[in-house]
Design an enzyme around this catalytic site. Structure first.
Site, PDB file in Angstrom:
ATOM      1  N   CYS A   1      -2.080   9.103   2.410  1.00 36.12           N
ATOM      2  CA  CYS A   1      -1.635   9.105   1.022  1.00 36.12           C
ATOM      3  C   CYS A   1      -2.536   9.750  -0.273  1.00 36.12           C
ATOM      4  O   CYS A   1      -2.194   9.600  -1.188  1.00 36.12           O
ATOM      5  CB  CYS A   1      -1.227   7.730   0.638  1.00 36.12           C
ATOM      6  SG  CYS A   1      -3.332   6.744   1.847  1.00 36.12           S
TER       7      CYS A   1
ATOM      8  N   GLU B   1       0.370  -0.925  -0.489  1.00 34.61           N
ATOM      9  CA  GLU B   1       0.278   0.280  -0.025  1.00 34.61           C
ATOM     10  C   GLU B   1       1.155   0.705   0.134  1.00 34.61           C
ATOM     11  O   GLU B   1       1.471   1.586   1.125  1.00 34.61           O
ATOM     12  CB  GLU B   1      -1.529   0.036   0.769  1.00 34.61           C
ATOM     13  CG  GLU B   1      -1.696  -0.923   1.652  1.00 34.61           C
ATOM     14  CD  GLU B   1      -2.471  -1.362   0.472  1.00 34.61           C
ATOM     15  OE1 GLU B   1      -2.872   0.212   0.205  1.00 34.61           O
ATOM     16  OE2 GLU B   1      -3.786  -2.351  -0.435  1.00 34.61           O
TER      17      GLU B   1
END
Ligand code: NAD
Length: 454
Positions: free
Chosen positions: A243, A208
Site C-alpha cells: 500500500c 486502512e
C-alpha cells in the site's frame, strides 16, 4: 456461525476477562512466543502465498510484528492509566481524567499483501486495549490464513480471540453482526461495503486503504542512494504489491534521463539480467491480479512508453520491474492504484510543479520526496495532504511506532501502530469527579432576576 462467535466473545468480554493488564500481557506474550517458535512456518506460508523472499518476510512482517507486540507489552500498563487533565474553573472543585476503556468485541478484516503483519498488528492493538477480537484473514493468502486459524488457538485465549476464515460470504456474514469497532485493511470498493454495514449499528471503523503514492525526485539529491531507496520501496516491498510502495515518480524533463539510467542500473544489480528468474522478487498474488497488471501495460499508448522491463510469465505469475516514461495521464495506469511492479515516471518543467500534480489526484496513503532543497521539503510537508510522508527515503515511516499509520480521504480513516493502536481500539471516557462542596446557586431554578444579574 458468525452469530455464535460474537455471542461467545460478548460473554467473555462482559465477564471482564479481557480487561486486566495481566490478561492483555499474557496474550501479547503468547503472540511473541508464537512468532518465535513458528517463524519457519510463517516464512513458508508467506512463500506459498506470494513467493515472498524470506528476507522480506522477516524484515517486513515477522520482525515488525514481534517488535509491535513488545512495544505494546512495554506500554500497556502506562497506556491504561487514567490520564489526569486540568479541572475547569466552572466545575471547581473537581478532578478530571480521561479513562481508556476497551470498546468491546471488535472485528479485524485483513488483506493479502502483508497477510501476516496486517492481520496480527491490529489484533495486537485490540488486545492491548482490552478487547475481544475476531480476525478474518484474507482468503487470497490462504496459507497464512490457515496458519492463523491453526496457531492462534494454541497461543492465545480462544474464548476471547478467534479466527474466522473465509471469503466474501463469510465476511458478509460477519459484517451483519453488531461490532464495537471494525478495522478493515483493503481496497476502497470493499471499504464502502464495510462502512455501509457499520452504519447499520453506528459502529466506528478504521479503514486502512491504498492509493497512488507519489515520489517526487529533485535533481538536488544523492542519486545513487535515492534510486536504491526507491527500488527497495517498490520492488523490495512485495514486488510493488504494497500500500505504501511508490506508485509513480515525478521529476523534471531535464533530470529524467539520468534518473531512468540510474534506476535501470540499480534494478539490474538487484534482480539480474533476467528478473523473472530472480528469487528476490515476489510473484503476483494470483492470476486475476496478474491479468489486471498485464492489461495495464498492454494498452498501446502505455506499451509504447516502456523504457525498461515489461517481461511477464503468466505460468509463474511473474512480472518484471518495469519503468515507463511520460505515460498519458488519462490511462488506467495513471488514474488507478497500480499495486504491482510497474513504475511510471512523469515529467514536469520545474520540480515545484510536482506538488500541484500530486494534489490533482486523491490524497495518497504515503507521499515521498527526494531533495536536499530545504524550501522544497518544507513546501512538500506543508502543502501535500497525505496519510504519511517521508523525505529522502520510502516506506520506512511505517516502522516508527511513535508515528501514526493511516490514510486520509480516499486512502482511509483512523490510524494505528504503537500507542495509536491502543487508542484506535479504546474509547476515551471523560470522567469528572466532584465532592459536595462548591455549590453555585445560580445553576438551580428558579432563575430569579437576582440570579440572572450574576
Ligand atoms: P483482499 O482482496 O484481501 O480484501 C481485503 C479483505 O476484504 C479480505 O479479508 C476479503 O475477504 C474482504 N472482502 C473482499 N471482498 C469483500 C466483500 N465484497 N465484502 C466483504 N468483505 C470483502 O485485499 P485487497 O482489497 O485486494 O487489498 C489491496 C488493497 O488494500 C490495495 O488498495 C492496498 O493499497 C490496500 N492496502 C492498504 C493497507 C494499509 O495499511 N493502508 C495495507 C495493505 C493493503
Amino acid at each position: 456461525m458468525a452469530e455464535e462467535v460474537v455471542r461467545e466473545l460478548r460473554a467473555s468480554f462482559a465477564a471482564g476477562r479481557t480487561r486486566p493488564a495481566e490478561w492483555r500481557a499474557a496474550q501479547l506474550k503468547g503472540l511473541v512466543r508464537m512468532i518465535e517458535e513458528k517463524e519457519a512456518d510463517i516464512t513458508a506460508a508467506l512463500h506459498d502465498d506470494l513467493s515472498k523472499p524470506s528476507m522480506e518476510s522477516y524484515l517486513h512482517e515477522i520482525s515488525l510484528a514481534k517488535s509491535s507486540c513488545k512495544f505494546a507489552l512495554d506500554g500497556i500498563k502506562k497506556w491504561m492509566k487514567p490520564e489526569k487533565v486540568p479541572a475547569a474553573i466552572t466545575t471547581f472543585p473537581s478532578s478530571a481524567q480521561i479513562v481508556s476503556e476497551p470498546l468491546g468485541v471488535v472485528l479485524v478484516i485483513s488483506a493479502w499483501n502483508y497477510p501476516f503483519l496486517l492481520s496480527i498488528d491490529p489484533v495486537i492493538g485490540a488486545i492491548a486495549a482490552g478487547n475481544a477480537v475476531v480476525l478474518k484473514p484474507s482468503e487470497i493468502a490462504p496459507a497464512t490464513s490457515t496458519l492463523f486459524a491453526k496457531l492462534l488457538p494454541e497461543y492465545v485465549d480462544n474464548t476471547c480471540i478467534k479466527v474466522v476464515e473465509g471469503g466474501v460470504p463469510e465476511t458478509s456474514a460477519l459484517l451483519e453482526q453488531r461490532w464495537d469497532k471494525i478495522f478493515y485493511t483493503g481496497n476502497g470498493t470493499v471499504a464502502r461495503i464495510v462502512l455501509a454495514a457499520a452504519a447499520k449499528h453506528v459502529t466506528p471503523v478504521a479503514l486502512e486503504l491504498g492509493g497512488k503514492c507519489p515520489v517526487i525526485v529533485d535533481s538536488n539529491v544523492d542519486l545513487h542512494v535515492a534510486v536504491k531507496r526507491i527500488a527497495v520501496g517498490k520492488w523490495g516491498c512485495n514486488n510493488g504489491q504494497a500500500c505504501i510502495a511508490p506508485d509513480y515518480i515525478i521529476t523534471t524533463k531535464a533530470f529524467a534521463p539520468e534518473l531512468v539510467d540510474s534506476l535501470k542500473r540499480v534494478l539490474e544489480r538487484f534482480y539480474g539480467k533476467d528478473p523473472l528468474e530472480s528469487a528476490d522478487l515476489s510473484r503476483i498474488v494470483n492470476s486475476k491480479h496478474f491479468q489486471r497488471l498485464a492489461a495495464l501495460i498492454e494498452e498501446k499508448e502505455v506499451a509504447d512508453k516502456i523504457v525498461y522491463g515489461g517481461q511477464t510469465d503468466e505460468k509463474k505469475l511473474k512480472i518484471a520491474p518495469t519503468l515507463l516514461l511520460d505515460v498519458p495521464q488519462d490511462t488506467a495506469l495513471m488514474t488507478g492504484e497500480i499495486f504491482g511492479p510497474l513504475l511510471p515516471i512523469v515529467t514536469v518543467e520545474k520540480i515545484e510543479d510536482s506538488i500541484d500534480l500530486v494534489n490533482s489526484k486523491s490524497k495518497p496513503l504515503a507521499a515521498y520526496l527526494f531533495s536536499r532543497n530545504k524550501k522544497l521539503q518544507q513546501d512538500f510537508v506543508a502543502n501535500v495532504p497525505a496519510g504519511g510522508m517521508l523525505v529522502n527515503d520510502t516506506a520506512l515511516h511505517l516502522a516508527n511506532p511513535y508515528l501514526p499509520f493511516g490514510g486520509v480521504g480516499d486512502s482511509g480513516m483512523g490510524s494505528y501502530h504503537g500507542k495509536f493502536s491502543f487508542d484506535c481500539f479504546s474509547h476515551k471516557k471523560a470522567v469528572l469527579i466532584r465532592g459536595f462542596g462548591g455549590e453555585a446557586t445560580a445553576r438551580y431554578p428558579p432563575y430569579t432576576a437576582e440570579k440572572q444579574k450574576i
